[in-house]
Design an enzyme around this catalytic site. Structure first.
Site, PDB file in Angstrom:
ATOM      1  N   HIS A  64       9.627  49.274   7.987  1.00 31.20           N
ATOM      2  CA  HIS A  64      10.976  48.710   7.900  1.00 31.20           C
ATOM      3  C   HIS A  64      10.980  47.267   7.392  1.00 31.20           C
ATOM      4  CE1 HIS A  64      10.187  47.189  12.092  1.00 31.20           C
ATOM      5  NE2 HIS A  64      10.918  46.189  11.645  1.00 31.20           N
ATOM      6  N   ASP A 109       6.790  54.250  11.164  1.00 33.97           N
ATOM      7  CA  ASP A 109       7.047  52.835  10.891  1.00 33.97           C
ATOM      8  C   ASP A 109       5.742  52.090  10.591  1.00 33.97           C
ATOM      9  OD1 ASP A 109       8.505  50.588  10.454  1.00 33.97           O
ATOM     10  OD2 ASP A 109       8.827  50.114  12.575  1.00 33.97           O
ATOM     11  N   SER A 203       8.242  41.555  13.417  1.00 30.93           N
ATOM     12  CA  SER A 203       8.063  42.961  13.035  1.00 30.93           C
ATOM     13  C   SER A 203       6.903  43.099  12.062  1.00 30.93           C
ATOM     14  CB  SER A 203       9.325  43.502  12.363  1.00 30.93           C
ATOM     15  OG  SER A 203      10.261  43.941  13.297  1.00 30.93           O
TER      16      SER A 203
END
Length: 257
Positions: A64, A109, A203
């Site tokens: 992402h 992910d 992230s």
């Protein structure tokens, strides 16, 4: 509300499901300048993420965190006063976990990036080992990155922060994240009492256990560091065969998310 930890609503719309802004490290302290030689600062379409160098030509981050314009910075500690051996690269090629209806959005992910040029090992740059085995419950692991250091405000430090958290029983995460499978390709990690967590800006960064990359920062609670709300990390060990196959040149089994 569960959100993948990214900084922009644009990416949330792009991925078409609720996600949390790119994580920070809440409850941590400044990392030692020599303990994160593998850590990558990722800028992509105005979003800040993290990543991990796994050899001189390849790195891992979260899927992402993908974007059209990605800048990858290695050997960085202070963003305002860069180390002399800092190196900047862009992706030569990006690989995503193969599409499969048998996996949830969390299982996929992960993004493997081949750099446009290999980086040179130096005082502040060196790869992190891939896992030899998965971590067990209660293993103490390390999180790090330049993400916000407040669970409620976007306060981004000049230097990366580090904190220790624990591998948590996966049932705790399944209770909080609807649809998470029992045999999910994720790790559940955090501090059940709260106070330490990844959050906006981290992230794609590493979850490090016993000197190996075991997880990739993916999903967490909002606000960060709440009691009994551990975060989800993509489980690197369960993707090892795919990672090694891509690096070896077998790219036939991949497709974009």
């Amino acid at each position: 509300m569960v959100l993948i930890r990214v900084l922009a609503n644009l990416l949330i719309l792009q991925l078409s499901y609720a996600q949390k802004s790119s994580e920070l490290v809440v409850g941590g302290d400044e990392c030692n300048i020599n303990e994160h030689r593998f850590l990558v600062l990722v800028y992509t379409d105005g979003i800040q993420c993290g990543g991990t160098l796994i050899n001189k030509e390849w790195m891992l981050t979260a899927a992402h965190c993908d974007g059209k314009k990605m800048k990858l910075q290695f050997g960085l500690h202070s963003k305002n006063v860069p180390n002399k051996d800092k190196q900047t690269r862009v992706p030569k090629k990006k690989y995503f976990f193969p599409c499969s209806k048998n996996f949830t959005k969390w299982d996929k992910d992960i993004m493997l990036i081949r750099l446009n040029h290999p980086v040179n090992n130096s005082t502040h740059i060196a790869p992190l080992s891939l896992p030899s085995k998965p971590p067990s419950q209660d293993t103490v692991c390390n999180i790090m990155g330049w993400g916000t250091i407040s669970p409620t405000k976007e306060i981004y430090p000049d230097v990366p922060h580090c904190a220790n958290i624990n591998i948590v029983d996966h049932a705790v995460c399944r209770a909080f994240y609807p649809g998470l499978l029992e045999k999910s390709k994720t790790l559940c990690a955090g501090i059940l009492e709260g106070g330490k967590d990844t959050c906006q800006g981290v992230s794609g960064g590493p979850l490090i256990c016993n000197g190996q990359i075991q997880g990739i920062v993916s999903v967490g609670g909002d606000p960060c560091a709440e009691p009994r709300v551990p975060a989800l990390y993509t489980k690197v060990f369960d993707h090892l065969d795919w990672i090694k196959s891509i690096i070896a040149g077998n790219t036939a089994a991949t497709c974009p998310l």
